[in-house]
Design a protein around this motif. Structure first.
Motif, PDB file in Angstrom:
ATOM      1  N   TYR A  10     -11.504   2.702 -45.769  1.00  0.00           N
ATOM      2  CA  TYR A  10     -11.091   3.671 -46.768  1.00  0.00           C
ATOM      3  C   TYR A  10     -11.033   3.128 -48.135  1.00  0.00           C
ATOM      4  O   TYR A  10     -11.589   3.633 -49.215  1.00  0.00           O
ATOM      5  CB  TYR A  10      -9.911   4.510 -46.388  1.00  0.00           C
ATOM      6  N   GLN A  14     -13.195   4.220 -51.576  1.00  0.00           N
ATOM      7  CA  GLN A  14     -12.270   4.396 -52.793  1.00  0.00           C
ATOM      8  C   GLN A  14     -12.997   3.786 -53.730  1.00  0.00           C
ATOM      9  O   GLN A  14     -13.096   3.976 -55.174  1.00  0.00           O
ATOM     10  CB  GLN A  14     -10.866   4.555 -52.743  1.00  0.00           C
ATOM     11  N   THR A  17     -16.503   4.904 -55.079  1.00  0.00           N
ATOM     12  CA  THR A  17     -16.607   5.921 -55.951  1.00  0.00           C
ATOM     13  C   THR A  17     -15.982   6.018 -57.143  1.00  0.00           C
ATOM     14  O   THR A  17     -16.559   6.389 -57.910  1.00  0.00           O
ATOM     15  CB  THR A  17     -15.523   7.184 -55.092  1.00  0.00           C
ATOM     16  N   VAL A  51     -11.986   7.066 -41.192  1.00  0.00           N
ATOM     17  CA  VAL A  51     -12.296   8.861 -41.414  1.00  0.00           C
ATOM     18  C   VAL A  51     -13.517   8.899 -41.164  1.00  0.00           C
ATOM     19  O   VAL A  51     -14.631   8.232 -41.882  1.00  0.00           O
ATOM     20  CB  VAL A  51     -11.989   8.795 -42.647  1.00  0.00           C
ATOM     21  N   GLN A  55     -16.193  14.132 -42.435  1.00  0.00           N
ATOM     22  CA  GLN A  55     -14.756  14.538 -42.772  1.00  0.00           C
ATOM     23  C   GLN A  55     -14.731  14.132 -44.092  1.00  0.00           C
ATOM     24  O   GLN A  55     -14.269  14.914 -45.152  1.00  0.00           O
ATOM     25  CB  GLN A  55     -13.534  13.939 -42.054  1.00  0.00           C
ATOM     26  N   LEU A  56     -15.104  12.903 -44.484  1.00  0.00           N
ATOM     27  CA  LEU A  56     -14.888  12.318 -46.010  1.00  0.00           C
ATOM     28  C   LEU A  56     -16.022  13.151 -46.795  1.00  0.00           C
ATOM     29  O   LEU A  56     -15.591  13.488 -47.854  1.00  0.00           O
ATOM     30  CB  LEU A  56     -15.479  11.071 -46.095  1.00  0.00           C
ATOM     31  N   SER A  57     -16.976  13.585 -46.264  1.00  0.00           N
ATOM     32  CA  SER A  57     -18.197  14.472 -47.203  1.00  0.00           C
ATOM     33  C   SER A  57     -17.424  15.788 -47.336  1.00  0.00           C
ATOM     34  O   SER A  57     -17.939  16.557 -48.542  1.00  0.00           O
ATOM     35  CB  SER A  57     -19.276  14.708 -46.283  1.00  0.00           C
ATOM     36  N   MET A  58     -16.287  16.273 -46.828  1.00  0.00           N
ATOM     37  CA  MET A  58     -15.583  17.541 -47.244  1.00  0.00           C
ATOM     38  C   MET A  58     -14.495  17.462 -48.195  1.00  0.00           C
ATOM     39  O   MET A  58     -14.250  18.469 -48.804  1.00  0.00           O
ATOM     40  CB  MET A  58     -15.271  18.391 -45.886  1.00  0.00           C
ATOM     41  N   ASP A  59     -14.269  16.174 -48.544  1.00  0.00           N
ATOM     42  CA  ASP A  59     -13.231  15.931 -49.503  1.00  0.00           C
ATOM     43  C   ASP A  59     -13.802  16.074 -50.765  1.00  0.00           C
ATOM     44  O   ASP A  59     -14.904  15.172 -51.225  1.00  0.00           O
ATOM     45  CB  ASP A  59     -12.406  14.551 -49.319  1.00  0.00           C
ATOM     46  N   PRO A  60     -13.165  16.710 -51.682  1.00  0.00           N
ATOM     47  CA  PRO A  60     -13.796  17.090 -53.094  1.00  0.00           C
ATOM     48  C   PRO A  60     -13.741  15.510 -53.961  1.00  0.00           C
ATOM     49  O   PRO A  60     -14.420  15.517 -54.823  1.00  0.00           O
ATOM     50  CB  PRO A  60     -13.034  18.077 -53.608  1.00  0.00           C
ATOM     51  N   HIS A  61     -12.947  14.667 -53.647  1.00  0.00           N
ATOM     52  CA  HIS A  61     -12.869  13.353 -54.449  1.00  0.00           C
ATOM     53  C   HIS A  61     -13.915  12.424 -54.031  1.00  0.00           C
ATOM     54  O   HIS A  61     -14.115  11.202 -54.647  1.00  0.00           O
ATOM     55  CB  HIS A  61     -11.465  12.707 -53.802  1.00  0.00           C
ATOM     56  N   PHE A  62     -14.652  12.538 -52.777  1.00  0.00           N
ATOM     57  CA  PHE A  62     -15.928  11.461 -52.488  1.00  0.00           C
ATOM     58  C   PHE A  62     -17.094  12.416 -52.435  1.00  0.00           C
ATOM     59  O   PHE A  62     -17.239  13.754 -52.079  1.00  0.00           O
ATOM     60  CB  PHE A  62     -15.473  11.172 -51.145  1.00  0.00           C
TER      61      PHE A  62
END
Length: 85
Positions: A10, A14, A17, A51, A55-62
């Motif tokens: 993770y 981060q 990104t 993760v 699932q990460l692709s649905m997070d708007p931060h990534f």
């Protein structure tokens, strides 16, 4: 920068990104590559979990590319430092 590859850790996602954001390249997707994870022997018998890219692709931060097909299916828990380096 046209491509970005990250360890599934993770903290690595981060970092990737934020580097892309710092260079104004937020549109470049991050490809999660298990083969970039650090030497797993350092974790001893502790579990290693990540993760999922989906699932990460649905997070708007990534901006993770969930469709990327990694070269390695996962982390080889038997890899030692000689194999790692």
């Amino acid at each position: 920068i046209d491509y970005c590859y990250s360890s599934p850790a993770y903290r690595s996602i981060q970092t990737a990104t934020n580097i892309l954001k710092g260079q104004g390249r937020q549109a470049v997707p991050v490809n999660i590559e298990p083969g970039l994870f650090e030497c797993p022997i350092w974790y001893g018998t502790s579990p290693i979990s990540f993760v999922p890219p989906e699932q990460l692709s649905m997070d708007p931060h990534f901006n993770v590319d969930a469709s990327y097909q990694p070269m390695f299916d996962g982390v080889d828990r038997t890899e030692n430092e000689n194999g790692y380096y």
